[in-house]
Scaffold this motif. Structure first.
Motif, PDB file in Angstrom:
ATOM      1  N   PHE A 155       6.498 -11.713   3.091  1.00  0.00           N
ATOM      2  CA  PHE A 155       6.027 -11.384   3.833  1.00  0.00           C
ATOM      3  C   PHE A 155       5.846 -12.820   5.399  1.00  0.00           C
ATOM      4  N   HIS A 156       6.064 -13.629   5.355  1.00  0.00           N
ATOM      5  CA  HIS A 156       5.881 -15.119   5.795  1.00  0.00           C
ATOM      6  C   HIS A 156       7.402 -15.018   6.158  1.00  0.00           C
ATOM      7  N   VAL A 157       8.548 -14.920   6.185  1.00  0.00           N
ATOM      8  CA  VAL A 157       9.576 -14.813   6.682  1.00  0.00           C
ATOM      9  C   VAL A 157       9.473 -13.575   7.680  1.00  0.00           C
ATOM     10  N   TYR A 158       9.207 -12.206   7.404  1.00  0.00           N
ATOM     11  CA  TYR A 158       8.793 -11.360   7.864  1.00  0.00           C
ATOM     12  C   TYR A 158       7.798 -11.682   9.618  1.00  0.00           C
ATOM     13  N   GLY A 159       7.579 -12.354   9.617  1.00  0.00           N
ATOM     14  CA  GLY A 159       6.171 -13.064  10.595  1.00  0.00           C
ATOM     15  C   GLY A 159       4.717 -12.568  10.216  1.00  0.00           C
ATOM     16  N   LEU A 160       4.946 -12.404   9.119  1.00  0.00           N
ATOM     17  CA  LEU A 160       2.890 -11.520   8.335  1.00  0.00           C
ATOM     18  C   LEU A 160       2.773 -12.734   7.834  1.00  0.00           C
ATOM     19  N   PRO A 161       0.873 -12.378   8.311  1.00  0.00           N
ATOM     20  CA  PRO A 161       0.143 -13.584   7.605  1.00  0.00           C
ATOM     21  C   PRO A 161      -0.176 -13.103   6.332  1.00  0.00           C
ATOM     22  N   THR A 162      -0.515 -13.957   4.793  1.00  0.00           N
ATOM     23  CA  THR A 162      -0.833 -13.805   3.821  1.00  0.00           C
ATOM     24  C   THR A 162      -1.784 -12.754   3.950  1.00  0.00           C
ATOM     25  N   TRP A 163      -2.601 -12.804   4.442  1.00  0.00           N
ATOM     26  CA  TRP A 163      -4.170 -11.458   4.161  1.00  0.00           C
ATOM     27  C   TRP A 163      -3.345 -10.555   4.406  1.00  0.00           C
ATOM     28  N   PHE A 164      -1.560  -9.737   5.014  1.00  0.00           N
ATOM     29  CA  PHE A 164      -1.821  -9.199   5.674  1.00  0.00           C
ATOM     30  C   PHE A 164      -0.662  -8.168   3.914  1.00  0.00           C
ATOM     31  N   CYS A 165      -0.539  -9.384   3.368  1.00  0.00           N
ATOM     32  CA  CYS A 165       0.617  -9.309   2.700  1.00  0.00           C
ATOM     33  C   CYS A 165      -0.674  -8.722   0.746  1.00  0.00           C
ATOM     34  N   TYR A 166      -1.983  -9.356   0.937  1.00  0.00           N
ATOM     35  CA  TYR A 166      -2.683  -8.914  -0.077  1.00  0.00           C
ATOM     36  C   TYR A 166      -2.640  -7.163   0.048  1.00  0.00           C
ATOM     37  N   LEU A 167      -2.904  -6.664   1.224  1.00  0.00           N
ATOM     38  CA  LEU A 167      -4.121  -5.482   2.771  1.00  0.00           C
ATOM     39  C   LEU A 167      -2.366  -4.850   1.908  1.00  0.00           C
ATOM     40  N   ILE A 168      -0.840  -5.232   1.944  1.00  0.00           N
ATOM     41  CA  ILE A 168      -0.124  -4.109   1.659  1.00  0.00           C
ATOM     42  C   ILE A 168       0.190  -3.713   0.422  1.00  0.00           C
ATOM     43  N   GLY A 169      -0.604  -5.137  -0.843  1.00  0.00           N
ATOM     44  CA  GLY A 169      -0.341  -4.718  -2.153  1.00  0.00           C
ATOM     45  C   GLY A 169      -1.253  -4.148  -2.384  1.00  0.00           C
ATOM     46  N   MET A 170      -2.623  -4.221  -2.042  1.00  0.00           N
ATOM     47  CA  MET A 170      -3.778  -3.115  -2.819  1.00  0.00           C
ATOM     48  C   MET A 170      -3.298  -1.681  -1.963  1.00  0.00           C
ATOM     49  N   LEU A 171      -3.456  -1.734  -1.407  1.00  0.00           N
ATOM     50  CA  LEU A 171      -2.891  -0.628  -0.458  1.00  0.00           C
ATOM     51  C   LEU A 171      -1.436   0.213  -1.761  1.00  0.00           C
ATOM     52  N   LYS A 172      -0.193  -0.269  -1.709  1.00  0.00           N
ATOM     53  CA  LYS A 172       0.963  -0.279  -2.864  1.00  0.00           C
ATOM     54  C   LYS A 172       0.309   0.339  -4.151  1.00  0.00           C
ATOM     55  N   ILE A 173      -0.446  -0.815  -4.602  1.00  0.00           N
ATOM     56  CA  ILE A 173      -0.450  -0.703  -5.994  1.00  0.00           C
ATOM     57  C   ILE A 173      -1.620   0.535  -6.430  1.00  0.00           C
ATOM     58  N   GLY A 174      -2.547   1.046  -5.081  1.00  0.00           N
ATOM     59  CA  GLY A 174      -3.650   1.867  -4.856  1.00  0.00           C
ATOM     60  C   GLY A 174      -2.216   3.460  -4.964  1.00  0.00           C
ATOM     61  N   LEU A 175      -1.812   3.335  -4.103  1.00  0.00           N
ATOM     62  CA  LEU A 175      -1.203   4.445  -3.961  1.00  0.00           C
ATOM     63  C   LEU A 175      -0.492   5.000  -4.792  1.00  0.00           C
ATOM     64  N   ALA A 176       0.070   3.974  -5.808  1.00  0.00           N
ATOM     65  CA  ALA A 176       0.982   4.246  -6.630  1.00  0.00           C
ATOM     66  C   ALA A 176       0.493   4.581  -8.148  1.00  0.00           C
ATOM     67  N   ILE A 177      -1.042   3.797  -8.345  1.00  0.00           N
ATOM     68  CA  ILE A 177      -1.467   4.503  -9.504  1.00  0.00           C
ATOM     69  C   ILE A 177      -1.922   6.390  -8.950  1.00  0.00           C
ATOM     70  N   LEU A 178      -2.062   6.040  -7.632  1.00  0.00           N
ATOM     71  CA  LEU A 178      -2.618   7.843  -7.647  1.00  0.00           C
ATOM     72  C   LEU A 178      -1.029   8.353  -8.093  1.00  0.00           C
ATOM     73  N   LEU A 179      -0.086   8.027  -7.191  1.00  0.00           N
ATOM     74  CA  LEU A 179       1.019   8.928  -7.351  1.00  0.00           C
ATOM     75  C   LEU A 179       1.243   9.653  -9.264  1.00  0.00           C
ATOM     76  N   LEU A 180       0.865   8.132 -10.048  1.00  0.00           N
ATOM     77  CA  LEU A 180       0.769   8.890 -11.249  1.00  0.00           C
ATOM     78  C   LEU A 180      -0.091   9.550 -11.831  1.00  0.00           C
TER      79      LEU A 180
END
Length: 122
Positions: free
Chosen positions: A42-67
């Protein structure tokens, strides 16, 4: 076709959970730039650490919903569409930093599968 759809849901959801929960701090050939962890990516992309955690929570949550959509089919479309949006963002970030195209391949494959899941006639 029902078994194919089941396989697609398992592939997408378990792969995303693997990336965000198991491979989180491990280097892989798919990471953006020369990043060794997701936060570094995320830092390589120029994005802050908090955004990584936000995207991670969204992806994990959506992956669980998909399951869960295996048992509750009404969850399939919203979770697959949500993941599709996030995967498009992944592809854009790889293109932004001019990564070799192969680094976008997993996101493109999971995007394709997610769109098939989202628009499969129920």
């Amino acid at each position: 076709m029902e078994y194919v759809l089941l396989a697609m849901k398992l592939i997408v959801s378990l792969s995303i959970l693997n990336v965000w929960l198991i491979q989180y701090n491990k280097p892989t050939r798919w990471r953006g730039g020369n990043a060794k962890t997701i936060v570094q990516e995320f830092h390589v992309y120029g994005l802050p650490t908090w955004f990584c955690y936000l995207i991670g929570m969204l992806k994990i949550g959506l992956a669980i919903l998909l399951l869960l959509s295996i048992w509750y089919p009404e969850l399939a479309q919203p979770s697959a569409l949500g993941l599709s949006v996030l995967l498009i963002g992944s592809i854009i970030m790889h293109l932004k930093i001019k990564d070799p195209l192969y680094k976008s391949l997993p996101a493109f494959v999971f995007l394709s599968l997610s769109l098939i899941i989202a628009f499969y006639p129920f």
